[in-house]
Motif scaffolding. Structure first.
Motif, PDB file in Angstrom:
ATOM      1  N   LEU A   1      44.730  49.095  43.083  1.00 25.41           N
ATOM      2  CA  LEU A   1      45.671  49.514  42.225  1.00 25.41           C
ATOM      3  C   LEU A   1      45.197  48.430  40.414  1.00 25.41           C
ATOM      4  O   LEU A   1      45.449  49.004  39.491  1.00 25.41           O
ATOM      5  N   ALA A   2      44.425  47.813  40.111  1.00 25.09           N
ATOM      6  CA  ALA A   2      43.820  47.109  39.352  1.00 25.09           C
ATOM      7  C   ALA A   2      43.088  48.417  38.620  1.00 25.09           C
ATOM      8  O   ALA A   2      43.159  48.313  37.654  1.00 25.09           O
ATOM      9  N   HIS A   3      42.073  48.518  39.735  1.00 31.13           N
ATOM     10  CA  HIS A   3      41.439  49.954  39.168  1.00 31.13           C
ATOM     11  C   HIS A   3      42.005  50.823  39.113  1.00 31.13           C
ATOM     12  O   HIS A   3      41.321  51.735  38.062  1.00 31.13           O
ATOM     13  N   VAL A   4      42.825  51.357  39.007  1.00 25.61           N
ATOM     14  CA  VAL A   4      43.285  52.863  38.842  1.00 25.61           C
ATOM     15  C   VAL A   4      44.197  52.472  37.789  1.00 25.61           C
ATOM     16  O   VAL A   4      44.897  53.329  36.560  1.00 25.61           O
ATOM     17  N   GLY A   5      44.568  50.801  37.342  1.00 22.05           N
ATOM     18  CA  GLY A   5      45.032  50.905  35.933  1.00 22.05           C
ATOM     19  C   GLY A   5      46.400  50.307  35.701  1.00 22.05           C
ATOM     20  O   GLY A   5      47.499  50.028  35.073  1.00 22.05           O
ATOM     21  N   ILE A   6      46.632  49.989  37.295  1.00 21.68           N
ATOM     22  CA  ILE A   6      48.290  49.007  37.767  1.00 21.68           C
ATOM     23  C   ILE A   6      47.754  47.775  38.003  1.00 21.68           C
ATOM     24  O   ILE A   6      48.231  47.509  39.108  1.00 21.68           O
ATOM     25  N   GLY A   7      47.436  46.623  36.968  1.00 20.18           N
ATOM     26  CA  GLY A   7      48.093  45.215  37.817  1.00 20.18           C
ATOM     27  C   GLY A   7      48.462  44.408  37.300  1.00 20.18           C
ATOM     28  O   GLY A   7      49.586  45.159  36.639  1.00 20.18           O
ATOM     29  N   GLN A   8      48.895  43.154  37.900  1.00 26.03           N
ATOM     30  CA  GLN A   8      49.444  42.918  37.711  1.00 26.03           C
ATOM     31  C   GLN A   8      49.438  41.536  36.587  1.00 26.03           C
ATOM     32  O   GLN A   8      48.691  41.429  36.209  1.00 26.03           O
ATOM     33  N   LYS A   9      50.102  42.124  35.835  1.00 32.06           N
ATOM     34  CA  LYS A   9      50.906  41.065  34.151  1.00 32.06           C
ATOM     35  C   LYS A   9      50.317  39.410  34.321  1.00 32.06           C
ATOM     36  O   LYS A   9      49.360  39.089  33.918  1.00 32.06           O
ATOM     37  N   TYR A  10      51.208  38.750  35.159  1.00 32.59           N
ATOM     38  CA  TYR A  10      51.204  37.296  35.464  1.00 32.59           C
ATOM     39  C   TYR A  10      49.598  37.116  35.559  1.00 32.59           C
ATOM     40  O   TYR A  10      48.543  36.333  35.041  1.00 32.59           O
ATOM     41  N   SER A  11      48.827  37.521  36.880  1.00 34.37           N
ATOM     42  CA  SER A  11      47.435  36.466  37.299  1.00 34.37           C
ATOM     43  C   SER A  11      46.699  37.151  35.784  1.00 34.37           C
ATOM     44  O   SER A  11      45.845  36.971  35.740  1.00 34.37           O
ATOM     45  N   ASN A  12      46.413  38.529  36.167  1.00 33.20           N
ATOM     46  CA  ASN A  12      45.685  39.538  35.360  1.00 33.20           C
ATOM     47  C   ASN A  12      45.797  38.312  34.022  1.00 33.20           C
ATOM     48  O   ASN A  12      44.099  37.940  32.870  1.00 33.20           O
ATOM     49  N   GLU A  13      47.027  37.568  33.431  1.00 35.91           N
ATOM     50  CA  GLU A  13      46.914  37.287  31.938  1.00 35.91           C
ATOM     51  C   GLU A  13      46.623  35.914  31.764  1.00 35.91           C
ATOM     52  O   GLU A  13      46.203  35.401  30.986  1.00 35.91           O
ATOM     53  N   ILE A  14      46.665  35.794  33.480  1.00 31.11           N
ATOM     54  CA  ILE A  14      46.275  33.823  33.488  1.00 31.11           C
ATOM     55  C   ILE A  14      44.322  34.237  33.495  1.00 31.11           C
ATOM     56  O   ILE A  14      43.569  32.882  32.925  1.00 31.11           O
ATOM     57  N   ILE A  15      44.452  35.166  34.180  1.00 28.95           N
ATOM     58  CA  ILE A  15      42.664  34.890  34.578  1.00 28.95           C
ATOM     59  C   ILE A  15      41.977  35.492  33.201  1.00 28.95           C
ATOM     60  O   ILE A  15      40.939  34.870  32.531  1.00 28.95           O
ATOM     61  N   GLY A  16      42.700  36.662  31.668  1.00 24.97           N
ATOM     62  CA  GLY A  16      42.481  35.934  30.456  1.00 24.97           C
ATOM     63  C   GLY A  16      42.115  34.533  30.082  1.00 24.97           C
ATOM     64  O   GLY A  16      41.190  34.136  28.999  1.00 24.97           O
ATOM     65  N   LYS A  17      42.991  34.201  30.428  1.00 17.98           N
ATOM     66  CA  LYS A  17      43.073  32.680  29.408  1.00 17.98           C
ATOM     67  C   LYS A  17      42.219  32.036  30.299  1.00 17.98           C
ATOM     68  O   LYS A  17      41.506  30.950  29.292  1.00 17.98           O
ATOM     69  N   VAL A  18      42.061  32.400  31.616  1.00 21.86           N
ATOM     70  CA  VAL A  18      40.450  31.004  32.199  1.00 21.86           C
ATOM     71  C   VAL A  18      39.744  31.536  30.627  1.00 21.86           C
ATOM     72  O   VAL A  18      38.545  30.596  30.542  1.00 21.86           O
ATOM     73  N   LYS A  19      39.489  32.962  30.339  1.00 20.90           N
ATOM     74  CA  LYS A  19      37.897  33.618  30.624  1.00 20.90           C
ATOM     75  C   LYS A  19      37.558  33.247  28.901  1.00 20.90           C
ATOM     76  O   LYS A  19      36.934  32.183  28.344  1.00 20.90           O
ATOM     77  N   ASP A  20      39.033  32.814  28.357  1.00 21.77           N
ATOM     78  CA  ASP A  20      38.705  32.714  26.251  1.00 21.77           C
ATOM     79  C   ASP A  20      38.766  31.295  26.726  1.00 21.77           C
ATOM     80  O   ASP A  20      37.810  30.638  25.378  1.00 21.77           O
ATOM     81  N   ILE A  21      39.710  30.609  27.424  1.00 20.24           N
ATOM     82  CA  ILE A  21      39.608  29.217  26.889  1.00 20.24           C
ATOM     83  C   ILE A  21      39.381  27.351  27.664  1.00 20.24           C
ATOM     84  O   ILE A  21      38.585  26.870  27.776  1.00 20.24           O
ATOM     85  N   GLY A  22      39.345  28.806  29.847  1.00 18.97           N
ATOM     86  CA  GLY A  22      38.599  27.628  30.171  1.00 18.97           C
ATOM     87  C   GLY A  22      39.597  26.974  30.645  1.00 18.97           C
ATOM     88  O   GLY A  22      39.613  27.042  32.481  1.00 18.97           O
ATOM     89  N   ASN A  23      41.439  27.900  31.050  1.00 12.08           N
ATOM     90  CA  ASN A  23      42.179  27.100  31.849  1.00 12.08           C
ATOM     91  C   ASN A  23      43.890  27.742  32.041  1.00 12.08           C
ATOM     92  O   ASN A  23      43.843  28.748  30.511  1.00 12.08           O
TER      93      ASN A  23
END
Ligand code: SF4
Ligand code: SF4
Length: 513
Positions: free
Chosen positions: A176-198
């Motif tokens: 689903l994520a690969h066709v453009g339907i990802g989950q907001k909660y999880s993906n937003e959090i992974i982005g924060k870990v990549k930017d800031i570390g947690n």
């Protein structure tokens, strides 16, 4: 069905069954979906921002790719014999009655499409084998029901073939994520870990200030200076812990417990601001690259700080990734001390110290608590700890019994490898799924009601940040106090008498003199 307990101390009595099979409610949870990730949250993880025009081709290509890379996934899709053993084993089915929340039905949402495009019978006689076309409607159904699975693996324990629905859920979410339907909660959090570390977006300065405040709190409470070091190069141990441990109850009390144990053990340790998150939501979305990126931060932090050991704090899925995949994702860890487990769980460390007699423990300091313990799914069924099979069940209980006089297990069919999920795991700990979380937690709450009835249990302990957060919402709805959910290391913290610390009785005697 409720049953009659003839052996109850107060005489025969009807007790609710946490595993009671519900009446079927077809479509009860149809259409329930978490928020979809915004384009910026998708693109940060290299997924398309929205549904791509060639979504069907991409979805099928991804399914093929996953089948080739992960043989278990394909075997699970090919193997089910529809024996029905798993049908009533999912807490979301028990809590909702929706037949699509039966594990085999959940699997079939994807299996039916797999058959249509990747099996001979499905290509030419789809009506004979329950194969169906991949349509946008099917994608939406996947998005709904694959976000009603906490990837807890309870169903796989009961499947004679060991088919793991969690793996199928992860694959569906990845597609689903690969066709453009990802989950907001999880993906937003992974982005924060990549930017800031947690997960919290807590920057190093704020983290440092938080840890200093906690050190002051410990000194105010005990009169002893206990350090919670940050980014201390050359420390022996790097603690990787869920960021919830830095800011929320009851998690913080657990962190204080780890700090007291390290202090009494006399080891040098540090938290890393670069890897200030044990949680790895890459697991939840089933995406190898994201899981690897988050894991590599831990490796990099260990190298930068020059530590010899890595210890994980109380976090269920982080431990699943740490124990089962860290070496594959981010190894080899040949630069660490090979005399210790890589990584090690904080429960293992504390249990070792208890056995060595390093800790001065007064169990009566937890006498205000009548406790039961929730085996977190990811520790119970997706990892291990200790040296012998089953130690992931025994070590936490050993620690609890060493620090707490009043401990009572919930019914055996709801604990250990058969433990029931808290209802909020697997990337579902988001307010947009609160209705599902409540319903999914209901079997666990019924099991807990039994030990409340029989033994006056007041508190529930867990070693998972998600379980603790979920139960802090759910327990008050079932008549428990807000603080009824506790960290195991909170109980350890309560019981420890630090070297040089004056106990209450000594203070009272001094005051009397
Ligand atoms: S993995 Fe857990 S949540 Fe998912 S279907 Fe199986 S029992 Fe249900
Ligand atoms: S228990 Fe296993 S084989 Fe039986 S229906 Fe469930 S997934 Fe299929």
């Amino acid at each position: 069905m409720a049953s009659l307990d003839m052996d109850h101390p107060d005489g025969p009595k009807f007790v609710a069954d946490p595993l009671e099979i519900p009446r079927l409610k077809c479509g009860a949870m149809e259409g329930l979906k978490p928020f979809v990730a915004a384009p910026e949250h998708q693109e940060k993880l290299d997924f398309p921002g929205e549904l791509v025009p060639d979504w069907k081709e991409r979805a099928l290509a991804k399914m093929k790719d996953l089948g080739e890379k992960n043989r278990a996934f394909q075997v699970y899709l090919d193997t089910c014999v529809k024996c029905g053993a798993c049908t009533d084993k999912c807490h979301y089915f028990l809590g909702t009655g929706d037949p699509k929340n039966m594990p085999v039905a959940r699997q079939d949402l994807l299996r039916s499409v797999y058959r249509r495009y990747f099996t001979f019978a499905g290509k030419y006689f789809p009506w004979l084998v329950g194969a169906r076309d991949l349509t946008e409607e099917v994608l939406q159904e996947w998005y709904s029901y694959y976000h009603q699975c906490s990837e807890c693996r309870r169903c796989s324990v009961f499947c004679p073939y060991g088919i793991d629905t969690a793996e199928i859920t992860m694959a569906a979410r990845d597609i689903l994520a690969h066709v453009g339907i990802g989950q907001k909660y999880s993906n937003e959090i992974i982005g924060k870990v990549k930017d800031i570390g947690n997960n919290l977006g807590l920057n190093p300065k704020a983290l440092g200030a938080t840890l200093e405040d906690l050190e002051e709190d410990i000194e105010d409470d005990t009169g002893i200076s206990v350090r919670i070091p940050l980014d201390e190069k050359g420390a022996d141990i790097m603690l990787v812990t869920p960021s919830a441990d830095f800011f929320a109850e009851p998690h913080i009390e657990g962190l204080i417990g780890y700090a007291k144990v390290f202090h009494e053990a006399g080891v040098s340790w540090t938290v890393s601001s670069y890897a200030s998150e044990a949680a790895n939501f890459g697991l939840f979305i089933g995406n190898y690259e994201q899981m690897r990126d988050v894991s590599l931060r831990i490796r990099q932090a260990a190298i930068d700080l020059g530590v010899k050991r890595i210890i994980f704090g109380e976090c269920g899925h982080a431990w699943r990734v740490g124990y089962s995949f860290l070496n594959t994702l981010a190894g080899p860890f040949d630069f660490l001390d090979q005399n210790f487990p890589i990584p090690q769980h904080i429960m293992e460390f504390t249990w070792n110290e208890i056995q060595k007699g390093t800790l001065n423990l007064d169990k009566s300091r937890n006498d205000h608590i009548r406790l039961t313990y929730h085996d977190s799914c990811n520790v119970a069924r997706a990892s291990r700890m200790g040296d012998t099979p089953g130690d992931q069940f025994e070590i936490p209980r050993n620690v609890i019994r060493a620090v707490c006089n009043n401990y009572f297990d919930m019914p055996r069919e709801t604990t250990h490898e058969s433990t029931l999920c808290c209802g909020g795991g697997g990337g579902l700990l988001t307010d947009d799924l609160m209705d599902l979380r409540r319903k999914g937690a209901s079997p666990r709450m019924t099991a807990m009601a039994q030990v409340r009835e029989d033994h006056g249990v007041t508190h529930l302990a867990a070693i998972c940040a998600i379980c603790k957060t979920q139960f802090s919402k759910i327990l008050p709805e079932h008549g428990y106090e807000m603080d009824s959910i506790v960290s195991v290391h909170q109980l350890v913290s309560n019981a420890i008498i630090l070297t040089g610390q004056e106990t209450d009785s000594e203070v009272t005697e001094d005051e009397a003199a």
